[in-house]
Write an enzyme that holds these catalytic residues in place. Structure first.
Site, PDB file in Angstrom:
ATOM      1  N   CYS A 164       4.594  15.898  19.663  1.00  0.00           N
ATOM      2  CA  CYS A 164       5.614  15.582  18.316  1.00  0.00           C
ATOM      3  C   CYS A 164       7.124  15.339  19.002  1.00  0.00           C
ATOM      4  CB  CYS A 164       5.493  16.707  17.561  1.00  0.00           C
ATOM      5  SG  CYS A 164       6.134  16.528  15.930  1.00  0.00           S
TER       6      CYS A 164
ATOM      7  N   HIS B  87      -0.467  17.223  16.189  1.00  0.00           N
ATOM      8  CA  HIS B  87      -0.450  18.682  16.530  1.00  0.00           C
ATOM      9  C   HIS B  87      -1.801  19.055  16.635  1.00  0.00           C
ATOM     10  CE1 HIS B  87       3.808  19.408  16.356  1.00  0.00           C
ATOM     11  NE2 HIS B  87       3.837  18.911  15.427  1.00  0.00           N
TER      12      HIS B  87
ATOM     13  N   GLU C   6      -2.531  21.807  18.540  1.00  0.00           N
ATOM     14  CA  GLU C   6      -2.372  23.158  18.935  1.00  0.00           C
ATOM     15  C   GLU C   6      -1.875  24.078  17.764  1.00  0.00           C
ATOM     16  OE1 GLU C   6       1.852  21.892  18.103  1.00  0.00           O
ATOM     17  OE2 GLU C   6      -0.222  20.779  18.963  1.00  0.00           O
TER      18      GLU C   6
END
Length: 228
Positions: A87, A173, A175
């Site tokens: 990001c 994302h 994670e």
């Protein structure tokens, strides 16, 4: 591997990275560039991860520590170190490779499909052609020169790209944990407004089980990075 990960907000959850590193026997150091960047971190560095953040890469006057962080990232790329940007980190890599970063037409917040292109990269070999990922971003960028477009979405033309064989940038994302999402809702609730690609907190919560699949996908990427 010796891994340094740059963290850009207090409640960013390192669980997905920490779990993988501990399981594989790698050494992970989480560092906050806002507190200063030490050139010695480059010694013995095998992988640099640049995590997400609420700031924009072009806000150097507001966040003067960005200058030093960018210098470190640029040097790592030039040295041929493995670099993974997520990001905000992907946007930083794009800027360092010569592409301007700017506000996207649409903010993309929530669980959205990401489509892989025909471009190949071994680090993404474990991802499906279309997969669901959490997103939270308002900026975007043009595909940098001499890079390969690897993924896109309906709201964002560049979701992933690679530079040479040692740099991978991911706009999405994999994670993020449910705990981190809850903190995002609490701290950044003003961004959850009705819009084509913005989901409500309630809609996002309905897919919390997807986080496990996302973490598995991230771990497959990290496995490929460690083997390269």
């Amino acid at each position: 591997m010796n891994i340094v990960a740059f963290k850009h907000f207090d409640f960013d959850d390192e669980e997905a990275f920490r779990t993988w590193a501990n399981r594989k026997g790698h050494h992970l150091m989480m560092r906050e560039p806002s507190l200063g960047v030490d050139a010695d971190w480059m010694d013995g560095l095998d992988l640099l991860i640049i995590c997400g953040g609420p700031m924009s890469v072009y806000e150097e006057e507001r966040y003067p520590w960005l200058v030093q962080e960018k210098q470190f990232v640029k040097h790592a790329i030039q040295l041929g170190k493995k670099v993974l940007g997520i990001c905000f980190g992907a946007q930083m890599i794009a800027e360092l490779l010569g592409s301007p970063v700017y506000r996207n037409e649409h903010k993309e917040i929530g669980w959205h499909p990401v489509n892989r292109t025909s471009g190949e990269h071994p680090w993404l070999s474990g991802l499906n052609e279309t997969f669901l990922s959490f997103q939270w971003h308002g900026d975007t960028f043009e595909l940098p020169k001499d890079t390969r477009l690897l993924a896109y979405s309906a709201a964002c033309r560049v979701q992933a790209f690679a530079y040479l064989d040692h740099v991978l940038a991911l706009q999405f994302h994999l994670e993020t944990t449910p705990a981190c999402m809850e903190a995002m809702f609490a701290n950044w609730s003003a961004e959850l407004v009705p819009a084509p690609y913005i989901q409500s907190a309630e809609q996002i919560r309905l897919r919390y089980e997807q986080s496990k699949h996302s973490h598995d996908a991230l771990h497959r990427i990290l496995d490929q990075i460690s083997l390269s």
